[in-house]
Design a protein around this motif. Sequence first.
Motif, mmCIF file in Angstrom:
data_model
loop_
_atom_site.group_PDB
_atom_site.id
_atom_site.type_symbol
_atom_site.label_atom_id
_atom_site.label_comp_id
_atom_site.label_asym_id
_atom_site.label_seq_id
_atom_site.Cartn_x
_atom_site.Cartn_y
_atom_site.Cartn_z
ATOM 1 N N UNK A 75 0.362 -51.274 9.893
ATOM 2 C CA UNK A 75 1.221 -50.396 10.785
ATOM 3 C C UNK A 75 2.841 -50.875 10.662
ATOM 4 N N UNK A 76 2.821 -52.359 10.249
ATOM 5 C CA UNK A 76 4.096 -52.806 10.239
ATOM 6 C C UNK A 76 4.977 -52.217 9.163
ATOM 7 N N UNK A 77 4.425 -51.865 8.017
ATOM 8 C CA UNK A 77 4.865 -51.210 6.771
ATOM 9 C C UNK A 77 5.226 -49.809 7.225
ATOM 10 N N UNK A 78 4.221 -49.142 7.821
ATOM 11 C CA UNK A 78 4.740 -47.771 8.018
ATOM 12 C C UNK A 78 5.968 -47.610 9.033
ATOM 13 N N UNK A 79 5.937 -48.718 10.064
ATOM 14 C CA UNK A 79 6.958 -48.744 11.098
ATOM 15 C C UNK A 79 8.228 -48.885 10.141
ATOM 16 N N UNK A 80 8.423 -49.815 9.237
ATOM 17 C CA UNK A 80 9.626 -50.163 8.620
ATOM 18 C C UNK A 80 10.154 -48.928 7.858
ATOM 19 N N UNK A 81 9.172 -48.074 7.504
ATOM 20 C CA UNK A 81 9.704 -46.922 6.715
ATOM 21 C C UNK A 81 10.671 -45.968 7.863
ATOM 22 N N UNK A 82 9.720 -45.598 8.890
ATOM 23 C CA UNK A 82 10.168 -44.822 9.764
ATOM 24 C C UNK A 82 11.317 -45.464 10.387
ATOM 25 N N UNK A 83 11.530 -46.860 10.635
ATOM 26 C CA UNK A 83 12.795 -47.256 11.065
ATOM 27 C C UNK A 83 13.857 -47.025 10.319
ATOM 28 N N UNK A 84 13.758 -46.900 8.927
ATOM 29 C CA UNK A 84 14.787 -46.769 8.077
ATOM 30 C C UNK A 84 15.227 -45.218 8.064
ATOM 31 N N UNK A 85 14.637 -44.532 8.504
ATOM 32 C CA UNK A 85 14.782 -43.208 8.673
ATOM 33 C C UNK A 85 14.366 -42.261 7.742
ATOM 34 N N UNK A 86 12.976 -42.684 7.257
ATOM 35 C CA UNK A 86 12.513 -41.917 6.178
ATOM 36 C C UNK A 86 11.694 -40.683 6.811
ATOM 37 N N UNK B 71 6.171 -43.037 -0.526
ATOM 38 C CA UNK B 71 6.990 -44.304 -0.871
ATOM 39 C C UNK B 71 6.279 -45.483 -0.522
ATOM 40 N N UNK B 72 5.847 -45.130 1.063
ATOM 41 C CA UNK B 72 5.278 -46.548 1.631
ATOM 42 C C UNK B 72 3.710 -46.640 1.557
ATOM 43 N N UNK C 290 0.709 -48.534 -1.541
ATOM 44 C CA UNK C 290 0.121 -49.394 -1.293
ATOM 45 C C UNK C 290 -1.309 -49.256 -1.274
#
Lengths: 268, 262
Positions: free
Chosen positions: B179-190, B198-199, B203
Amino acid sequence: MNHSQGASINPAVNTTDEVIVSAKGLRVYYGDKEALKGIDFSITKLGVTALIGPSGCGKSTFLRTLNRMNDRIPGFRVTGNLIIEGENPYAKGVDLLELRRKVGMVFQKPNPFPKSIYENIAVGPRAHYGIRGSKLDQVVEEALNAAALWDEVKDDYKRKSGLSLSGGQQQRLCIARMLAVNPDIVLMDEPCSALDPISTGRIEELIVSLSQTKTVVIVTHNLQQAERVSSHTAFFMFGELVEAAPTEELFANPQRDATRDYVSGRFG
Amino acid sequence: MDALTSLGNHNELLTKRDSKRSLWSGVGVAAIGLVTLFVIAIILFLIGTIILRGAPSVNLGFLSQPPLENMTAGGIWPQIRGTLLLIGGTFLIALPIGILGGIFLAEYAGSSRLIGLVRGLITSLAGTPSIIYALFGLAVFVLILKLNISVIAGWLTLATMALPVIVLSTEQALKAVPNSQIEAGYALGMTRWQVMSKVALPQAMPGIITGIILASGRAAGEAPPIIITAGIYFRTEKEMGFLELIRGATESLPLHITEGLR
């Protein structure tokens, strides 16, 4: 670096009076549970605002409500008033991607993508600004510089995986990745809790230098950290904002009993 | 030290404990070693037998020529070609549908009761014996859709069989992305799709590929559906265009071996 005394890296941070985040009667629910019980709180532009309080007090919920990271949690609801840079992020028709471009976030555990250092940082600017080639190279280098990571990785950042860095370097990479989309507001959710004291010191220096040009909001369990880096501190408990004040005032002269007990280490 | 006098001289107890532990540890290591040797021996026996008895018969001619003299001589090229043709077409159909289906279940479907039912059905389809798919293919594709016993009917039948495996493995691989990877993506505005493509997908790729390999083993190796919906033991036409090839039945390795054993 001296971690036991507050004054080592905290300069007279230049804050302004301009309100950039304003919450009025902000309530958040997870299903039936009320996690934030009517928060009235304003954050001024620039500087560092620290959110402190015992576990489960709502400080992380408040932080993650600002860039709508809680949207993905089933049962999440928000009522009341929230204005960020003049706009309600929960209004209909809000561009979620633009909100997250303006409001960046760094998480508790470093979470770089399993890609090269370069690719980690390039993802954001590519998606938001559509830049490529040498312009993108430039942005990546600037972001690495701004996160104080450039000197350590400049030789092989295009090949080396972000995961091969140390924990502290990974967290600075995540900060660089966030900075590369050029947000105005930076949210940090216990960014040092997984790091050793030396890495923590470097991140704290970085937070202070970032706060010259960006509004930083940081959740921390570490009271000394709040004293070292923040200009303002807000104390949360049981989903309520107990007290908010300039950091020195709040620690030296808390107005509420609960705040005094917490900052003196009597519970937490 | 004085608090636990009832333990007496605990050094004696510790020595006893240690000798017991090292005895059991030795027994355990010996047992594991024996089992490992046994497994290696079986594998060596299998591979050795195949190579020793099979190698003299395999040469370029065997792989590139059709069978001769009533299947007792010549090669197995048409069977290899038929099997490859069947797998290729099957995956052309099953891969896009299966992977998109897995993405839908993992990220877009949510958790309603209907979706739970669909997921349960897919899981049981993945465990359904191949003979059932063979009869389904015969009824629906060969008879109702009048595709006759043909490569096309074989593709559709095998694709139906491979689909659930691909859908499930794609869904599980995507759900295993932290989930941390998914959140990283959303937090970047993807966008949702950017986070997915892309994320999450990169993986999840190793897990998805595992699923594809499992599905291909199932599709290529299961004799019943191939024999019933697409198979022919031999034919006399020599040269055919692609369309004729796929409208008609094809030779294949499972059928060839099954018939050859009679």
